[in-house]
Design a protein around this motif. Structure first.
Motif, PDB file in Angstrom:
ATOM      1  N   UNK A  17       0.831  -1.201   0.000  1.00  0.00           N
ATOM      2  CA  UNK A  17       0.000   0.000   0.000  1.00  0.00           C
ATOM      3  C   UNK A  17       0.869   1.256   0.000  1.00  0.00           C
ATOM      4  N   UNK A  18       0.300   2.350  -0.462  1.00  0.00           N
ATOM      5  CA  UNK A  18       0.902   3.652  -0.233  1.00  0.00           C
ATOM      6  C   UNK A  18       0.902   3.887   1.282  1.00  0.00           C
ATOM      7  N   UNK A  56       2.457  -0.563  -7.342  1.00  0.00           N
ATOM      8  CA  UNK A  56       2.441  -1.410  -6.155  1.00  0.00           C
ATOM      9  C   UNK A  56       1.038  -1.628  -5.609  1.00  0.00           C
ATOM     10  N   UNK A  57       0.132  -0.698  -5.844  1.00  0.00           N
ATOM     11  CA  UNK A  57      -1.187  -0.795  -5.209  1.00  0.00           C
ATOM     12  C   UNK A  57      -2.353  -0.545  -6.153  1.00  0.00           C
ATOM     13  N   UNK A  58      -2.102  -0.068  -7.358  1.00  0.00           N
ATOM     14  CA  UNK A  58      -3.168   0.185  -8.316  1.00  0.00           C
ATOM     15  C   UNK A  58      -3.516  -1.130  -9.014  1.00  0.00           C
ATOM     16  N   UNK A 116      -7.065  -7.891   0.957  1.00  0.00           N
ATOM     17  CA  UNK A 116      -8.002  -7.127   0.127  1.00  0.00           C
ATOM     18  C   UNK A 116      -7.475  -6.966  -1.297  1.00  0.00           C
ATOM     19  N   UNK A 117      -6.172  -6.745  -1.429  1.00  0.00           N
ATOM     20  CA  UNK A 117      -5.569  -6.581  -2.750  1.00  0.00           C
ATOM     21  C   UNK A 117      -5.714  -7.861  -3.567  1.00  0.00           C
ATOM     22  N   UNK A 125      -3.803 -13.823  -7.704  1.00  0.00           N
ATOM     23  CA  UNK A 125      -2.740 -13.374  -6.801  1.00  0.00           C
ATOM     24  C   UNK A 125      -2.634 -14.321  -5.614  1.00  0.00           C
ATOM     25  N   UNK A 126      -1.416 -14.741  -5.335  1.00  0.00           N
ATOM     26  CA  UNK A 126      -1.130 -15.507  -4.128  1.00  0.00           C
ATOM     27  C   UNK A 126      -0.298 -14.607  -3.225  1.00  0.00           C
ATOM     28  N   UNK A 127      -0.931 -14.045  -2.215  1.00  0.00           N
ATOM     29  CA  UNK A 127      -0.249 -13.109  -1.328  1.00  0.00           C
ATOM     30  C   UNK A 127       0.580 -13.825  -0.285  1.00  0.00           C
TER      31      UNK A 127
END
Length: 411
Positions: A17-18, A56-58, A116-117, A125-127
């Motif tokens: 995140x920012x 990174x977050x968009x 959430x991302x 996506x695998x966080x």
């Protein structure tokens, strides 16, 4: 893969995140401290201050850029600055007792944001969740929480460099962490650059860091092997990411040599070396090469041409390609060219495994869901089969994958 296109999963991408956007993910009791910290914090990273930082977050921008680069899914490691950290969490030293509570709060905020991302792009996506090693019980609780929250990338294992103040990674102190990861079938990831000790500000520090950083990251492999973690937890899986792959056959041979030598010495009490191998056979169970075969994988990132001929010795089923998006050293937006440099001329089933199939198996991606996306965005099999002439290397490519002379390096 589809009929004529590869399904490419990057096993090494980064996001976060920012800075101020982490606040809603913090427990409210930390909000005032966060406001005070954020008001004076100076970000040390130019790429996180540039107009491209929002990659990174968009989420929408990210999906579009990855698809344009031929990639339909990603394993997401951290990148931006979590609350209360002096620098990116991959590089930050282990927290002191005074810093510990706030650092944990910051990592939890990142993990909540990351869930959430990942939810914003289901199945793509695998966080990778972050933990600290100072309190093992707390780490276990966070592993369970993040897995239940949908982070399928497993955990990021922090480094334990000399002077960190936490036990070495071979310590049985960490058995509850290995146990819960094996139970939940989530991988333990150890990323390059996350285990080096502080080197100071002398002019040589950057060069010394480049020489030593991968070695310090490799240490997790032999620490867990010789510590017996895989014998006690046979379902445990270790992934070594962005540390290269050409070093693996030689290091496994070396570890096998020491294992055999020390186990043999332990049977001869009269030798000076006997005490070094005492109990090793029982604690490890299998040899290092057997442990590698059964439990270990490599996030090879932008694989270099000299590494590819070693794929059978590394294990074709172990290798997972990654673009390292959005880092400057990554292959974006020229990942198709990077894949051609590495994999041109190889059998298509081998390319399919290294470019996506292995990552799908390790991180639980559904290829039946991703293949239709790859049918539109993935690189053509015929395209990757063609060697990339040096004259066709994009002049603005910044990844080491495109560097001349890289084929003679072995680390």
């Amino acid at each position: 893969m589809t009929g004529d296109r590869y399904t490419v999963i990057s096993a090494d991408c980064h996001a976060g995140a920012d800075l101020v956007d982490y606040k809603p993910y913090l427990d409210k009791r930390h909000h005032d401290d966060f406001d005070a910290w954020a008001a004076t914090y100076v970000n040390p990273y130019e790429d996180l201050l540039a107009d491209t930082a929002d990659r990174n977050w968009n989420s929408a921008r990210r999906l579009a850029e990855l698809e344009a680069d031929g990639i339909v899914a990603e394993v997401v490691f951290p990148n931006t600055i979590p609350p209360f950290f002096p620098s990116a969490s991959l590089m930050a030293p282990a927290p002191s007792k005074a810093e510990y509570e706030q650092r944990w709060a910051g990592l939890r905020a990142h993990n909540r944001w990351l869930a959430d991302f990942c939810d914003a792009a289901p199945g793509r996506r695998a966080g990778v969740a972050q933990i600290l090693l100072n309190d093992v019980d707390e780490a276990v609780r966070e592993i369970r929480r993040t897995q239940a929250a949908g982070l399928t990338g497993g955990i990021l294992l922090p480094g334990a460099p000399p002077g960190s103040g936490v036990p070495e990674l071979y310590s049985r102190t960490y058995d509850p962490i290995w146990a819960v990861c094996a139970e939940l079938d989530v991988p333990v990831n150890h990323h390059g650059g996350s285990a080096s000790p502080p080197l100071g500000d002398e002019p040589a520090a950057r060069a010394v860091f480049m020489v030593e950083t991968t070695w310090f990251s490799h240490r997790a492999l032999w620490h867990l092997m010789f510590g017996g973690a895989f014998r006690r937890h046979p379902g445990l899986r270790l992934v070594l990411t962005e540390q290269g792959s050409g070093w693996i056959p030689g290091v496994i041979d070396m570890l096998d040599y020491y294992h055999a030598r020390l186990v043999a010495a332990a049977t001869r009490a009269s030798t000076a070396e006997s005490k070094f191998g005492a109990g090793l056979a029982g604690s490890m169970g299998s040899s290092p090469s057997e442990v590698w075969r059964d439990n270990c994988y490599v996030g090879a990132s932008f694989m270099r041409p000299h590494e590819v001929p070693l794929r059978d010795r590394i294990g074709l089923d172990k290798i997972m390609w990654g673009s390292d998006y959005p880092h400057d050293e990554g292959t974006a937006p020229y990942s198709r060219e990077g894949l051609r440099i590495a994999y041109a001329g190889l059998p298509r089933e081998e390319v399919a495994a290294m470019a996506g199939g292995n990552a799908a198996r390790v991180y639980g991606f559904d290829l039946a869901f991703l293949d239709p996306l790859a049918a539109k965005a993935g690189p053509l099999v015929a395209e990757i089969a063609e060697p990339l002439p040096p004259a066709r290397i994009p002049p603005d490519a910044t990844s080491p994958a495109f560097a001349p002379g890289g084929s003679v390096r072995v680390w």
